[in-house]
Enzyme design. Structure first.
Site: not given
Ligand code: ADP
Length: 319
Positions: A11, A72, A103, A125, A127, A129, A171
């Site tokens: 995000g 993502r 995260d 972010t 959030d 969080d 969130r």
């Molecule tokens: P944010 O970083 O805002 O928490 P997301 O949870 O959507 O957003 O994660 C962003 C991107 O990080 C995902 O689309 C993916 O490419 C990568 N990612 C998330 N989880 C994992 C994971 N367990 N292992 C590797 N890459 C990950």
């Protein structure tokens, strides 16, 4: 460390651009070349990469969003995707990466580090969080956006002598609701971290009305949700006309506040300094106004604490 790369993932948040600018300029200051990876880990897999110069990051400090775009990327979670990314890292001669995101993005940063690509993560972010930092980039701007909305909604709520529920983002975190609720003088703050009793909320509204209050603002966090339904129930129980407003994506945009710009600047610079010093697999945080860095897995294992003192204070100040 000859060449580093920077990407934004997950995000978006106001201040990401300020962080990109700090990464680029700190690296160039230290004689390190910088590459910008487009659209998060997608761009890393696909080689959507461009050189960034001092002037590439001109005039972005004050802009919301991210000039590198964000996305993502499910493929990055697979071995095949990671392999592709590693190939691109080799082809472009990338010696270290700065990942700005939440995260989820940190998990991607950890995977890269474990495969031998030193990677530093910066919390970006709205959030708030992320457990290893008191504040993440974008949170302060989002809170200020909510306060601006509260002020406007309060005007119309007063005119019509209504109650208004304002549903804010975050969130699973209630931080935006808590900070904006305290700063905006909300009568009630409803967050996922604390239980709530609809009858207590209604009692407060009725007490306020009897005291001559012309309006009431209830801040409800996205993690609790259901503001429209709650509005109906409150109206039914109290007889006070109640409206609900879901603020939505307006909270993700706008020019970052001074606080977010400064946070982004110091974190961006620190990320580059860490890479130059030979560190990898670290995430930056600010705790009690001091910049720190943590092992990414350790940071992911930490639990975010909710400020119950502030929550209680908001309740006291809105009696
Ligand atoms: P944010 O970083 O805002 O928490 P997301 O949870 O959507 O957003 O994660 C962003 C991107 O990080 C995902 O689309 C993916 O490419 C990568 N990612 C998330 N989880 C994992 C994971 N367990 N292992 C590797 N890459 C990950």
């Amino acid at each position: 460390m000859k060449t580093i790369a920077v990407l934004t993932s997950g995000g978006d948040a106001p201040g990401m651009n300020a962080a990109i600018r700090a990464v680029v300029r700190t690296a160039i200051y230290h004689g390190v070349d910088v590459l910008g990876i487009k659209r998060g880990f997608n761009g890393l897999i696909r080689g959507e990469i461009e050189e960034l110069e001092v002037s590439s990051v001109s005039d972005i400090l004050q802009r919301g969003g991210t000039i590198l775009r964000t996305a993502r990327c499910e493929e990055f979670k697979t071995d095949k995707g990671l392999k592709k990314a590693l190939n691109v890292v080799k082809i472009f001669g990338i010696d270290g990466i700065v990942v700005i995101g939440g995260d989820g993005s940190f998990r991607g940063a950890k995977d890269l580090s474990e495969l031998g690509v030193p990677t530093i993560a910066i919390p970006g972010t709205i959030d708030n969080d992320i457990a290893c930092t008191d504040f993440s980039i974008g949170f302060d701007t989002a809170v200020n956006t909510v306060i601006d909305a509260i002020n406007k909604i309060r005007d119309t709520a007063t005119s019509h002598e209504r109650a208004n529920i304002i549903e804010v983002m975050g969130r699973h975190s209630g931080d935006i609701a808590l900070y904006a609720g305290l700063a905006g003088g909300a009568e009630s703050i409803i967050v996922p971290e604390m239980g709530f009793d609809i009858d207590a909320v209604c009692k407060k509204l009725i007490k306020g009305k009897n005291r001559g209050k012309l309006h009431s603002i209830i801040i409800l966090a996205e993690g609790v949700g259901g503001s429209l339904e709650l509005g109906k129930q409150i109206q039914q129980k109290t007889g006070i006309e109640t409206r609900a407003t879901i603020l939505g994506h307006i909270q993700r945009g706008g020019s970052p506040t001074a606080r977010d710009r400064i946070l982004a600047s110091v974190m961006g610079a620190r990320a580059v300094e860490l890479l130059i010093s030979g560190a990898g697999n670290r995430v930056i945080g600010i705790i009690n106004n001091e910049l720190k860095d943590f092992d990414i897995q350790e940071a992911l294992n930490m639990e975010k604490s909710f400020d119950t003192h502030m929550y209680k204070l908001a309740g006291i100040l809105s009696i």
